[in-house]
Design an enzyme around this catalytic site. Structure first.
Site, mmCIF file in Angstrom:
data_model
loop_
_atom_site.group_PDB
_atom_site.id
_atom_site.type_symbol
_atom_site.label_atom_id
_atom_site.label_comp_id
_atom_site.label_asym_id
_atom_site.label_seq_id
_atom_site.Cartn_x
_atom_site.Cartn_y
_atom_site.Cartn_z
ATOM 1 C CE LYS A 100 20.963 28.871 106.146
ATOM 2 N NZ LYS A 100 20.289 27.654 106.441
ATOM 3 N N GLY A 129 19.946 23.091 100.096
ATOM 4 C CA GLY A 129 20.376 21.885 100.818
ATOM 5 C C GLY A 129 20.983 20.852 99.884
ATOM 6 C CB ILE A 131 18.433 21.055 95.361
ATOM 7 C CG1 ILE A 131 17.186 20.629 96.128
ATOM 8 C CG2 ILE A 131 18.134 21.247 93.883
ATOM 9 C CD1 ILE A 131 16.080 21.672 96.122
ATOM 10 N N GLY A 182 10.625 19.443 113.994
ATOM 11 C CA GLY A 182 12.053 19.711 113.865
ATOM 12 C C GLY A 182 12.445 20.448 112.595
ATOM 13 C CD GLU A 185 17.075 26.777 112.564
ATOM 14 O OE1 GLU A 185 17.752 26.484 113.562
ATOM 15 O OE2 GLU A 185 17.287 26.330 111.429
ATOM 16 C CG ASP A 196 17.153 30.342 105.388
ATOM 17 O OD1 ASP A 196 18.300 30.080 105.763
ATOM 18 O OD2 ASP A 196 16.506 29.605 104.603
ATOM 19 C CE LYS A 200 18.649 28.464 102.460
ATOM 20 N NZ LYS A 200 17.497 27.780 103.069
ATOM 21 N N GLY A 298 17.999 19.469 106.226
ATOM 22 C CA GLY A 298 18.074 18.142 106.846
ATOM 23 C C GLY A 298 19.484 17.592 106.801
HETATM 24 N N1 HSE Z 1 15.958 26.903 108.031
HETATM 25 C C1 HSE Z 1 16.268 26.494 106.701
HETATM 26 C C2 HSE Z 1 14.970 26.053 105.975
HETATM 27 C C3 HSE Z 1 17.274 25.385 106.741
HETATM 28 O O1 HSE Z 1 13.950 25.907 106.651
HETATM 29 O O2 HSE Z 1 14.980 25.882 104.781
HETATM 30 C C4 HSE Z 1 17.998 25.145 105.457
HETATM 31 O O3 HSE Z 1 18.739 26.236 105.011
#
Ligand code: HSE
Length: 407
Positions: A100, A129, A131, A182, A185, A196, A200, A298
């Site tokens: 992205k 992801g 979807i 997990g 990050e 992030d 998107k 994931g």
């Molecule tokens: N770090 C992103 C999230 C990963 O938590 O959605 C998927 O883009």
């Protein structure tokens, strides 16, 4: 047989290889040909991989291999992904990416290059992801003028907010849990500061309105200032707090785009999207509201979307799938201070309610523990800032401010 290369064997890349190997027969029946992983680019060694003999550390082996028609970029980050993707497109190879950051920063340029070279550049996995959202917006909803797109686009922050709302966890503890499980990050800044989600919504806005929207043109707020007090007051008013990426088209043609926490009403479809799940609402003038829900991150969910793009590219090696937007200069985006919404504020100070009513006019309030929560009527953000300054001038401290999402 169509030969493909995968650049990157991290979480998503290994998922892509896994699906291509374990679902070989299923994919063969859809494509009518085998998809063969000819090369995997990664600087690390994977001796236990069933395709260990196909790993390379040298990008030139991919670019110079004329049999490789589709290249999958799942390295993440801007460099060297940007250079490699450009070189692949220029070499006449179609490219599929989940990146992205790359699409938000260089999408218009890469789409133009793909058009010039008569190849495809696809990025279904870059938003939401697993979807499906890029292809549905680009194809199934093409009859609509898109009035608005609003989504919970980041799983990490949605997980943190859900833990705060449902379990009363403090922000720091919920972040630590997300990291332990997990989801987040190790450096969670891009997630919790909203970058992030911003990337998107920029991709969805570019697709919906035909001009590239760059992340630096979009006002972005993260969730680091959200407290349990805000969560509890929001609930008392009938809302949950979610990090929302939203773009809407205004009368006159400009767009209003933002990434920020919002109070989402209980009745909204987005209010029930919890934990690490993502949800995206597209409001079309013909179809009304359509909501997409699922796993936004994931290994296998993201790889599922990547593999669908690989199959589409393999089916269209000699033809372009229409997916395009032009470059943009930000002139179609309004200043965030001109964006209109109702606001939630949490304040403390003597006679706060009377003073707030004098400045904001009609308000709804809830008081608790020496603090007052207020919901105002609709106003521009610029006007809201001036009114907050006036309230502070009267000795009332504004402790937090969050937009009300009309979604
Ligand atoms: N770090 C992103 C999230 C990963 O938590 O959605 C998927 O883009």
């Amino acid at each position: 047989m169509v030969s493909v290369a995968i650049m990157g064997h991290g979480v998503v890349g290994s998922g892509v290889a896994e699906i291509l190997l374990t679902h070989k027969q299923k994919l063969f029946s859809s494509l009518g040909e085998e998809i063969y992983i000819k090369k995997v680019l990664d600087l690390r060694e994977f001796p236990d991989s069933p395709i260990a003999d196909r790993f390379t550390k040298d990008f030139e082996e991919i670019i110079n291999d004329l049999e490789i028609r589709v290249v999958v970029e799942v390295m993440g980050g801007l460099n060297p992904a940007y250079t490699f993707v450009k070189r692949c497109l220029k070499a006449g190879k179609s490219v599929v990416t989940s990146n992205k950051e790359l699409v938000a920063a260089h999408g218009a340029e890469l789409l133009a290059l793909a058009k010039e070279e008569n190849v495809n550049f696809m990025f279904e996995a870059s938003v939401g992801g697993g979807i499906p959202i890029i292809r549905p917006m680009n194809q199934c909803l093409v009859a609509n003028n898109v009035r608005e797109v609003a989504g919970i686009l980041n799983g990490t922050t949605n997980f943190i907010l859900t833990k705060m709302i449902e379990d009363g966890m403090q922000f720091e503890d919920a972040l630590k849990l997300a990291q332990d499980l997990g989801f987040a990050e190790r450096n969670p800044e891009a997630d919790i500061e909203g970058h992030d989600a911003c990337r998107k919504i920029c991709i969805l806005a570019s697709l919906a309105y035909g001009k590239h929207v760059y992340p630096q043109s979009v006002h972005t707020e993260g969730i680091t200032n959200i407290t349990l007090e805000d969560v509890n007051f929001a609930e008392a008013f009938g809302y949950v707090i979610k990090l929302i990426g939203r773009v809407r088209k205004l009368d006159g043609g400009k767009i209003d785009i933002i990434t920020a926490p919002m109070l989402v009403p209980f009745k909204s479809q987005l209010s029930n999207i919890d934990n690490e799940f993502n949800g995206i609402m597209v409001r079309g003038d013909c179809v009304g509201d359509v909501v997409f829900y699922g796993k936004g991150a994931g290994k296998l969910p993201t790889a599922s979307a990547v593999v669908a793009d690989i199959v589409d590219c393999c089916k269209h090696l000699k033809a372009r799938r229409f997916l395009f937007w032009a470059d943009g200069d930000g002139s179609n985006i309004i200043d965030y201070r001109d964006s209109v919404s109702a606001m939630y504020i949490r304040v403390s100070g003597d006679d706060a309610e009377v003073k707030a009513e004098k400045i904001f006019g009609e308000i709804n309030t809830v008081a608790d523990n020496g603090q007052l929560a207020i919901i105002t009527s609709d106003m521009s953000y610029g006007e809201f800032e001036s009114k907050c300054a006036a309230l502070e001038g009267e000795g009332v401290k504004v402790l937090s401010a969050i937009r009300i999402g009309d979604i």
